[in-house]
Design an enzyme around this catalytic site. Structure first.
Site, PDB file in Angstrom:
ATOM      1  CB  SER A   1      -0.901   0.015   1.233  1.00 17.25           C
ATOM      2  OG  SER A   1      -1.384   1.329   1.435  1.00 17.25           O
TER       3      SER A   1
ATOM      4  CG  HIS B   1      -3.981  -1.534  -1.327  1.00 17.76           C
ATOM      5  ND1 HIS B   1      -5.116  -2.300  -1.536  1.00 17.76           N
ATOM      6  CD2 HIS B   1      -4.311  -0.649  -0.362  1.00 17.76           C
ATOM      7  CE1 HIS B   1      -6.083  -1.888  -0.718  1.00 17.76           C
ATOM      8  NE2 HIS B   1      -5.624  -0.875  -0.002  1.00 17.76           N
TER       9      HIS B   1
ATOM     10  CG  ASP C   1      -5.064   2.622   0.984  1.00 17.73           C
ATOM     11  OD1 ASP C   1      -6.029   1.848   1.026  1.00 17.73           O
ATOM     12  OD2 ASP C   1      -3.903   2.294   1.295  1.00 17.73           O
TER      13      ASP C   1
ATOM     14  CG  MET D   1      -8.245   7.386   2.441  1.00 17.17           C
ATOM     15  SD  MET D   1      -7.349   7.456   3.996  1.00 17.17           S
ATOM     16  CE  MET D   1      -6.532   5.854   3.975  1.00 17.17           C
TER      17      MET D   1
ATOM     18  CG  HIS E   1      -9.280   0.243  -0.077  1.00 21.17           C
ATOM     19  ND1 HIS E   1      -8.651   0.070   1.134  1.00 21.17           N
ATOM     20  CD2 HIS E   1     -10.609   0.185   0.198  1.00 21.17           C
ATOM     21  CE1 HIS E   1      -9.547  -0.083   2.092  1.00 21.17           C
ATOM     22  NE2 HIS E   1     -10.746  -0.003   1.548  1.00 21.17           N
TER      23      HIS E   1
ATOM     24  CG  MET F   1     -11.239   3.392   2.393  1.00 22.29           C
ATOM     25  SD  MET F   1      -9.645   3.394   3.231  1.00 22.29           S
ATOM     26  CE  MET F   1      -8.569   3.435   1.809  1.00 22.29           C
TER      27      MET F   1
ATOM     28  CG  MET G   1     -11.465  -2.280   5.902  1.00 28.42           C
ATOM     29  SD  MET G   1      -9.965  -1.780   5.002  1.00 28.42           S
ATOM     30  CE  MET G   1      -8.940  -1.057   6.292  1.00 28.42           C
TER      31      MET G   1
ATOM     32  CG  ASP H   1      -6.048  -2.482   3.634  1.00 28.65           C
ATOM     33  OD1 ASP H   1      -4.950  -2.177   4.121  1.00 28.65           O
ATOM     34  OD2 ASP H   1      -6.713  -1.728   2.894  1.00 28.65           O
TER      35      ASP H   1
HETATM   36  C1  DX5 Z   1      -6.040   1.993   5.785  1.00 31.66           C
HETATM   37  C2  DX5 Z   1      -5.693   1.571   4.372  1.00 31.66           C
HETATM   38  C3  DX5 Z   1      -4.569   0.627   4.299  1.00 31.66           C
HETATM   39  C4  DX5 Z   1      -3.263   1.128   4.892  1.00 31.66           C
HETATM   40  C5  DX5 Z   1      -2.708  -0.040   5.645  1.00 31.66           C
HETATM   41  O1  DX5 Z   1      -7.252   2.651   5.784  1.00 31.66           O
HETATM   42  O2  DX5 Z   1      -6.813   0.972   3.755  1.00 31.66           O
HETATM   43  O3  DX5 Z   1      -4.365   0.138   2.971  1.00 31.66           O
HETATM   44  O4  DX5 Z   1      -2.317   1.572   3.981  1.00 31.66           O
HETATM   45  O5  DX5 Z   1      -1.578   0.386   6.322  1.00 31.66           O
HETATM   46  P1  DX5 Z   1      -0.767  -0.583   7.303  1.00 31.66           P
HETATM   47  O6  DX5 Z   1      -0.342  -1.768   6.507  1.00 31.66           O
HETATM   48  O7  DX5 Z   1       0.351   0.280   7.758  1.00 31.66           O
HETATM   49  O8  DX5 Z   1      -1.711  -0.972   8.416  1.00 31.66           O
HETATM   50 ZN    ZN Z   2      -6.450   0.003   1.765  1.00 29.34          ZN
END
Ligand code: DX5
Ligand code: ZN
Length: 220
Positions: A10, A35, A37, A39, A68, A70, A139, A177
């Site tokens: 990620s 990956h 993210d 947001m 992903h 969010m 998650m 994740d």
């Molecule tokens: C959190 C993200 C993850 C994040 C995980 O909301 O969806 O993908 O990058 O980070 P680690 O592996 O550090 O928990």
């Molecule tokens: Zn993620």
């Protein structure tokens, strides 16, 4: 031999001023996907990146971009992310009134569709969409930030999702994740996960990205 476990670094924990270099390092070290993210500051209390950054990443890697979302009402953004070059688009059922429809929309655009479940969201959300998902993301922390601690109570949900996918005879990836590292990776894979997302364990590893990816490979 066990089944193949995919590792998807990620980039949330990578240096945002040098994303291209971070991805190239991960690719050279044998990552299976990147990956990404996304947001929106509404669905989760943090903001990251949008389609223009995905389009820029698309130019520097051949690896599948595992995006992903969010974000609230992901149906508004699906097309832009597919145009930008996403290969997998994962949405949250908590963020849309039209989960079935948005999964269809993603497929109609020619990419893979995933469903991600927040820690308090039960696996029963999958019941009427299991035949149209290519990936289920459990998650294992509350979404929004990297570097949080793995929630061990999610292991039973991973097992439940594994059983739903197997019963439906659905060859979808079971992704996890949040808080995935050399300690938690063997646990989640034992419970049935086969797509491991890891941010801080890879991009914040003092030993470097390549060593961190091979350490993860070594334990699963
Ligand atoms: C959190 C993200 C993850 C994040 C995980 O909301 O969806 O993908 O990058 O980070 P680690 O592996 O550090 O928990
Ligand atoms: Zn993620």
């Amino acid at each position: 031999m066990g089944k193949y476990i995919r590792i998807a670094p990620s980039i949330l924990s990578a240096d945002f001023a040098n994303l291209g270099a971070a991805i190239k390092m991960a690719e050279a070290a044998g990552a299976d996907a990147i990956h990404v993210d996304v947001m929106d500051g509404h669905f989760v209390p943090n903001m990251t990146i949008g389609p223009p950054v995905v389009a820029a990443l698309r130019k520097v890697t051949q690896l599948p971009l595992d995006v992903h979302l969010m974000v609230e009402t992901p149906e508004r953004y699906v097309e832009a992310f597919v145009r930008a070059g996403a290969d997998i688009l994962t949405v949250h059922p908590e963020a849309t009134a039209h989960l079935h429809q948005v999964l269809g929309q993603i497929h109609d655009l020619g990419v893979q569709a995933g469903v991600s479940l927040n820690p308090a969201t039960p696996e029963s959300e999958l019941r009427y969409v299991v035949d149209i998902v290519d990936l289920v993301l459990v998650m294992t922390v509350n979404p929004g930030f990297g570097g949080q601690d793995f929630l061990p109570e999610m292991l039973s949900k991973i097992a439940a999702v594994r059983s739903i996918l197997d019963t439906a005879d659905r060859a979808a990836w079971l992704s996890v994740d949040g808080g995935i590292n050399v300690k938690t990776a063997p646990l989640v894979t034992a419970y049935g996960a086969d797509h491991l997302v890891a941010g801080s364990a890879i991009f914040a590893a003092p030993e470097g990205v390549a060593a961190a990816i091979s350490a993860l490979r070594g334990v699963v």
